[in-house]
Design a protein around this motif. Structure first.
Motif, short mmCIF file in Angstrom:
data_model
loop_
_atom_site.label_atom_id
_atom_site.label_comp_id
_atom_site.label_asym_id
_atom_site.label_seq_id
_atom_site.Cartn_x
_atom_site.Cartn_y
_atom_site.Cartn_z
N MET A 1 0.85 -1.17 0.00
CA MET A 1 0.00 0.00 0.00
C MET A 1 0.89 1.24 0.00
O MET A 1 1.92 1.26 0.68
N GLU A 2 0.48 2.22 -0.74
CA GLU A 2 1.24 3.48 -0.77
C GLU A 2 1.10 4.22 0.54
O GLU A 2 0.09 4.11 1.22
N SER A 3 2.11 5.00 0.87
CA SER A 3 2.09 5.74 2.14
C SER A 3 0.95 6.75 2.18
O SER A 3 0.38 7.01 3.25
N GLY A 4 0.58 7.30 1.02
CA GLY A 4 -0.54 8.26 0.99
C GLY A 4 -1.86 7.60 1.34
O GLY A 4 -2.68 8.19 2.04
N GLU A 5 -2.06 6.38 0.87
CA GLU A 5 -3.28 5.65 1.20
C GLU A 5 -3.30 5.28 2.68
O GLU A 5 -4.32 5.39 3.35
N ARG A 6 -2.16 4.87 3.21
CA ARG A 6 -2.09 4.54 4.63
C ARG A 6 -2.41 5.79 5.47
O ARG A 6 -3.15 5.71 6.45
N ARG A 7 -1.86 6.92 5.07
CA ARG A 7 -2.12 8.16 5.80
C ARG A 7 -3.60 8.54 5.73
O ARG A 7 -4.19 8.96 6.72
N ARG A 8 -4.22 8.37 4.56
CA ARG A 8 -5.64 8.68 4.41
C ARG A 8 -6.47 7.80 5.34
O ARG A 8 -7.38 8.27 6.01
N ARG A 9 -6.12 6.52 5.40
CA ARG A 9 -6.84 5.60 6.28
C ARG A 9 -6.63 5.97 7.75
O ARG A 9 -7.57 5.94 8.54
N LEU A 10 -5.41 6.31 8.11
CA LEU A 10 -5.12 6.72 9.48
C LEU A 10 -5.93 7.95 9.87
O LEU A 10 -6.53 8.00 10.95
N MET A 11 -5.99 8.93 8.98
CA MET A 11 -6.75 10.15 9.28
C MET A 11 -8.24 9.86 9.37
O MET A 11 -8.94 10.45 10.19
N SER A 12 -8.73 8.95 8.56
CA SER A 12 -10.14 8.56 8.61
C SER A 12 -10.48 7.92 9.95
O SER A 12 -11.50 8.26 10.57
N VAL A 13 -9.64 7.01 10.41
CA VAL A 13 -9.85 6.35 11.70
C VAL A 13 -9.75 7.38 12.83
O VAL A 13 -10.57 7.40 13.75
N ALA A 14 -8.76 8.25 12.77
CA ALA A 14 -8.59 9.27 13.81
C ALA A 14 -9.83 10.16 13.88
O ALA A 14 -10.30 10.50 14.98
N GLY A 15 -10.38 10.50 12.74
CA GLY A 15 -11.59 11.33 12.70
C GLY A 15 -12.79 10.61 13.31
O GLY A 15 -13.58 11.22 14.04
N ALA A 16 -12.91 9.32 13.02
CA ALA A 16 -14.02 8.54 13.58
C ALA A 16 -13.90 8.43 15.09
O ALA A 16 -14.90 8.57 15.82
N ILE A 17 -12.70 8.19 15.58
CA ILE A 17 -12.48 8.10 17.03
C ILE A 17 -12.76 9.44 17.70
O ILE A 17 -13.42 9.51 18.73
N HIS A 18 -12.29 10.50 17.09
CA HIS A 18 -12.53 11.84 17.63
C HIS A 18 -14.03 12.14 17.69
O HIS A 18 -14.53 12.64 18.70
N SER A 19 -14.74 11.79 16.63
CA SER A 19 -16.18 12.02 16.59
C SER A 19 -16.89 11.26 17.70
O SER A 19 -17.75 11.81 18.38
N ALA A 20 -16.52 10.00 17.89
CA ALA A 20 -17.14 9.20 18.95
C ALA A 20 -16.89 9.82 20.32
O ALA A 20 -17.81 9.91 21.15
N ARG A 21 -15.69 10.27 20.54
CA ARG A 21 -15.36 10.86 21.84
C ARG A 21 -16.04 12.21 22.04
O ARG A 21 -16.44 12.55 23.17
N MET A 22 -16.19 12.98 20.99
CA MET A 22 -16.88 14.28 21.09
C MET A 22 -18.36 14.08 21.45
O MET A 22 -18.96 14.95 22.07
N GLU A 23 -18.90 12.92 21.07
CA GLU A 23 -20.30 12.62 21.38
C GLU A 23 -20.43 11.88 22.71
O GLU A 23 -21.50 11.38 23.04
#
Length: 59
Positions: A1-23
């Protein structure tokens, strides 16, 4: 996997976790393991969502 795709996935997961915690929620250790599999490219987003939904009886 390209590093850009890995970073996109990491940011997506981080956003989901942040959203859950904000709620006022949190994430389980099981989700964190599944999310790491997603970030590393071992599973796709559909598998991550399906696994998470099944864990909570939503499938």
């Amino acid at each position: 996997m390209e590093s850009g795709e890995r970073r996109r996935r990491l940011m997506s997961v981080a956003g989901a976790i942040h959203s859950a915690r904000m709620e006022g929620g949190d994430v389980s250790p099981q989700f964190c393991r599944d999310a790491q599999d997603f970030i590393e490219g071992r599973i796709d987003s559909h598998a991550l969502v399906s696994t998470t939904r099944a864990r909570y009886g939503l499938e």
